[in-house]
Design a protein around this motif. Structure first.
Motif, PDB file in Angstrom:
ATOM      1  N   ILE A  99       0.837  -1.200   0.000  1.00 18.03           N
ATOM      2  CA  ILE A  99       0.000   0.000   0.000  1.00 18.03           C
ATOM      3  C   ILE A  99       0.874   1.252   0.000  1.00 18.03           C
ATOM      4  CG2 ILE A  99      -1.664   1.350   1.363  1.00 18.03           C
ATOM      5  CD1 ILE A  99      -2.824  -1.418   2.272  1.00 18.03           C
ATOM      6  N   GLU A 100       1.910   1.257   0.830  1.00 16.39           N
ATOM      7  CA  GLU A 100       2.814   2.416   0.896  1.00 16.39           C
ATOM      8  C   GLU A 100       3.501   2.644  -0.454  1.00 16.39           C
ATOM      9  OE1 GLU A 100       3.300   4.759   3.340  1.00 16.39           O
ATOM     10  OE2 GLU A 100       1.546   3.771   4.163  1.00 16.39           O
ATOM     11  N   GLU A 101       3.901   1.573  -1.105  1.00 19.24           N
ATOM     12  CA  GLU A 101       4.545   1.682  -2.412  1.00 19.24           C
ATOM     13  C   GLU A 101       3.569   2.253  -3.443  1.00 19.24           C
ATOM     14  OE1 GLU A 101       6.731  -1.144  -5.751  1.00 19.24           O
ATOM     15  OE2 GLU A 101       6.511  -1.885  -3.700  1.00 19.24           O
ATOM     16  N   GLU A 102       2.319   1.800  -3.401  1.00 21.57           N
ATOM     17  CA  GLU A 102       1.308   2.320  -4.324  1.00 21.57           C
ATOM     18  C   GLU A 102       1.051   3.809  -4.090  1.00 21.57           C
ATOM     19  OE1 GLU A 102      -0.203   1.066  -7.081  1.00 21.57           O
ATOM     20  OE2 GLU A 102       1.247  -0.541  -6.792  1.00 21.57           O
ATOM     21  N   LYS A 103       1.032   4.231  -2.834  1.00 23.77           N
ATOM     22  CA  LYS A 103       0.852   5.657  -2.540  1.00 23.77           C
ATOM     23  C   LYS A 103       2.019   6.464  -3.114  1.00 23.77           C
ATOM     24  CE  LYS A 103      -0.048   5.468   1.981  1.00 23.77           C
ATOM     25  NZ  LYS A 103      -0.512   5.784   3.349  1.00 23.77           N
ATOM     26  N   SER A 104       3.221   5.940  -2.955  1.00 22.39           N
ATOM     27  CA  SER A 104       4.405   6.622  -3.477  1.00 22.39           C
ATOM     28  C   SER A 104       4.375   6.703  -5.009  1.00 22.39           C
ATOM     29  CB  SER A 104       5.664   5.895  -3.010  1.00 22.39           C
ATOM     30  OG  SER A 104       6.815   6.513  -3.513  1.00 22.39           O
ATOM     31  N   LYS A 105       4.007   5.605  -5.653  1.00 24.53           N
ATOM     32  CA  LYS A 105       3.904   5.585  -7.121  1.00 24.53           C
ATOM     33  C   LYS A 105       2.843   6.572  -7.600  1.00 24.53           C
ATOM     34  CE  LYS A 105       5.249   0.790  -8.060  1.00 24.53           C
ATOM     35  NZ  LYS A 105       4.768  -0.529  -8.529  1.00 24.53           N
ATOM     36  N   THR A 106       1.747   6.631  -6.868  1.00 25.05           N
ATOM     37  CA  THR A 106       0.656   7.534  -7.230  1.00 25.05           C
ATOM     38  C   THR A 106       1.101   8.982  -7.117  1.00 25.05           C
ATOM     39  OG1 THR A 106      -0.969   5.903  -6.521  1.00 25.05           O
ATOM     40  CG2 THR A 106      -1.734   8.173  -6.697  1.00 25.05           C
ATOM     41  N   ARG A 107       1.839   9.305  -6.075  1.00 25.53           N
ATOM     42  CA  ARG A 107       2.347  10.674  -5.887  1.00 25.53           C
ATOM     43  C   ARG A 107       3.317  11.030  -7.012  1.00 25.53           C
ATOM     44  NH1 ARG A 107       0.890  15.338  -3.389  1.00 25.53           N
ATOM     45  NH2 ARG A 107       2.712  16.509  -2.824  1.00 25.53           N
ATOM     46  N   LYS A 108       4.197  10.090  -7.349  1.00 26.87           N
ATOM     47  CA  LYS A 108       5.156  10.324  -8.429  1.00 26.87           C
ATOM     48  C   LYS A 108       4.421  10.551  -9.750  1.00 26.87           C
ATOM     49  CE  LYS A 108       9.205   8.362 -10.690  1.00 26.87           C
ATOM     50  NZ  LYS A 108      10.180   7.253 -10.726  1.00 26.87           N
ATOM     51  N   LYS A 109       3.398   9.744 -10.006  1.00 24.65           N
ATOM     52  CA  LYS A 109       2.609   9.893 -11.227  1.00 24.65           C
ATOM     53  C   LYS A 109       1.942  11.263 -11.275  1.00 24.65           C
ATOM     54  CE  LYS A 109      -1.175   7.714 -13.843  1.00 24.65           C
ATOM     55  NZ  LYS A 109      -1.626   8.957 -14.390  1.00 24.65           N
ATOM     56  N   LEU A 110       1.405  11.709 -10.139  1.00 20.25           N
ATOM     57  CA  LEU A 110       0.793  13.037 -10.095  1.00 20.25           C
ATOM     58  C   LEU A 110       1.786  14.096 -10.544  1.00 20.25           C
ATOM     59  CD1 LEU A 110      -1.391  15.156  -9.208  1.00 20.25           C
ATOM     60  CD2 LEU A 110      -0.202  15.175  -7.000  1.00 20.25           C
ATOM     61  N   ILE A 111       2.961  14.076  -9.969  1.00 21.51           N
ATOM     62  CA  ILE A 111       3.950  15.106 -10.280  1.00 21.51           C
ATOM     63  C   ILE A 111       4.355  15.035 -11.751  1.00 21.51           C
ATOM     64  CG2 ILE A 111       6.315  15.871  -9.801  1.00 21.51           C
ATOM     65  CD1 ILE A 111       5.715  15.067  -6.828  1.00 21.51           C
ATOM     66  N   LEU A 112       4.576  13.838 -12.264  1.00 23.99           N
ATOM     67  CA  LEU A 112       4.942  13.699 -13.674  1.00 23.99           C
ATOM     68  C   LEU A 112       3.809  14.157 -14.592  1.00 23.99           C
ATOM     69  CD1 LEU A 112       6.857  10.304 -13.583  1.00 23.99           C
ATOM     70  CD2 LEU A 112       7.834  12.613 -13.801  1.00 23.99           C
ATOM     71  N   ASP A 113       2.566  13.824 -14.242  1.00 27.74           N
ATOM     72  CA  ASP A 113       1.417  14.255 -15.043  1.00 27.74           C
ATOM     73  C   ASP A 113       1.251  15.772 -15.001  1.00 27.74           C
ATOM     74  OD1 ASP A 113       0.917  11.617 -15.685  1.00 27.74           O
ATOM     75  OD2 ASP A 113      -0.821  11.422 -14.361  1.00 27.74           O
ATOM     76  N   LEU A 114       1.488  16.352 -13.839  1.00 29.64           N
ATOM     77  CA  LEU A 114       1.330  17.801 -13.705  1.00 29.64           C
ATOM     78  C   LEU A 114       2.397  18.573 -14.485  1.00 29.64           C
ATOM     79  CD1 LEU A 114       0.275  18.282  -9.969  1.00 29.64           C
ATOM     80  CD2 LEU A 114      -1.144  18.513 -12.027  1.00 29.64           C
ATOM     81  N   LYS A 115       3.526  17.949 -14.740  1.00 29.48           N
ATOM     82  CA  LYS A 115       4.580  18.613 -15.521  1.00 29.48           C
ATOM     83  C   LYS A 115       4.080  18.956 -16.924  1.00 29.48           C
ATOM     84  CE  LYS A 115       8.889  17.450 -15.032  1.00 29.48           C
ATOM     85  NZ  LYS A 115      10.036  17.889 -14.358  1.00 29.48           N
ATOM     86  N   ASN A 116       3.067  18.226 -17.386  1.00 30.63           N
ATOM     87  CA  ASN A 116       2.484  18.503 -18.707  1.00 30.63           C
ATOM     88  C   ASN A 116       1.325  19.499 -18.623  1.00 30.63           C
ATOM     89  OD1 ASN A 116       4.151  16.557 -20.002  1.00 30.63           O
ATOM     90  ND2 ASN A 116       2.803  14.958 -19.239  1.00 30.63           N
ATOM     91  N   VAL A 117       0.987  19.935 -17.410  1.00 26.97           N
ATOM     92  CA  VAL A 117      -0.210  20.750 -17.201  1.00 26.97           C
ATOM     93  C   VAL A 117       0.113  22.142 -16.671  1.00 26.97           C
ATOM     94  CG1 VAL A 117      -2.349  20.867 -15.855  1.00 26.97           C
ATOM     95  CG2 VAL A 117      -1.619  18.687 -16.838  1.00 26.97           C
ATOM     96  N   ILE A 118       1.014  22.198 -15.699  1.00 23.66           N
ATOM     97  CA  ILE A 118       1.367  23.481 -15.082  1.00 23.66           C
ATOM     98  C   ILE A 118       2.888  23.594 -14.979  1.00 23.66           C
ATOM     99  CG2 ILE A 118      -0.795  23.749 -13.780  1.00 23.66           C
ATOM    100  CD1 ILE A 118       0.643  22.680 -11.293  1.00 23.66           C
TER     101      ILE A 118
END
Length: 148
Positions: A99-118
């Motif tokens: 679960i902790e690993e999934e939370k970390s992956k999700t946070r990383k994905k957010l930041i990478l996705d946001l790099k294309n947005v803001i």
């Protein structure tokens, strides 16, 4: 003008926040207003930002639910038996780490996705705003508890 509206919304939400036992919806609305103010998103940025951020929050909430279920089972095991097997302990630890690993992956994905947005600067502002918001809410809760 946008900042005035956000501040008015913040004031109303903040004042009513604890009047109704810390309603999750009010806290979410307060967080949205706080992030909107701190990031100063243009309407174009906001249209792209909020769907990405909301998907992230939904995934994190689901992972937190899994974590709470796991903790509930663990508490029941500990309450009912002082002797938990090593295998069962290992299973709990592995599930927790997953679960902790999934939370970390999700946070990383957010930041990478946001790099294309803001812009990157606003991503850093988001990270700071989330931390500041969390701290303010904890301070508010502590202050509220001291009064009662």
């Amino acid at each position: 003008m946008k900042k005035i509206i956000v501040l008015i919304c913040l004031t109303f939400i903040y004042n009513g926040l604890f009047a109704q036992n810390g309603s999750r919806e009010k806290i979410k609305a307060l967080k949205i207003a706080y992030i909107t103010e701190k990031l100063d998103l243009s309407s174009k940025e906001a249209q792209k930002f909020w769907p990405v951020y909301n998907d992230y929050k939904e995934t994190i909430e689901n992972l937190k639910k899994e974590e709470r279920k796991l903790m509930k089972v663990l508490n029941e095991v500990n309450d009912n038996s002082t002797d938990i097997t090593n295998k069962r302990s290992e299973d709990f630890i592995n599930e927790y780490l997953k679960i902790e690993e999934e939370k970390s992956k999700t946070r990383k994905k957010l930041i990478l996705d946001l790099k294309n947005v803001i812009p990157n600067k606003k991503i850093l502002q988001l990270i700071k705003a989330e931390g500041d918001f969390h701290k303010r809410m904890l301070d508010k809760i502590k202050g509220h508890r001291k009064r009662h």
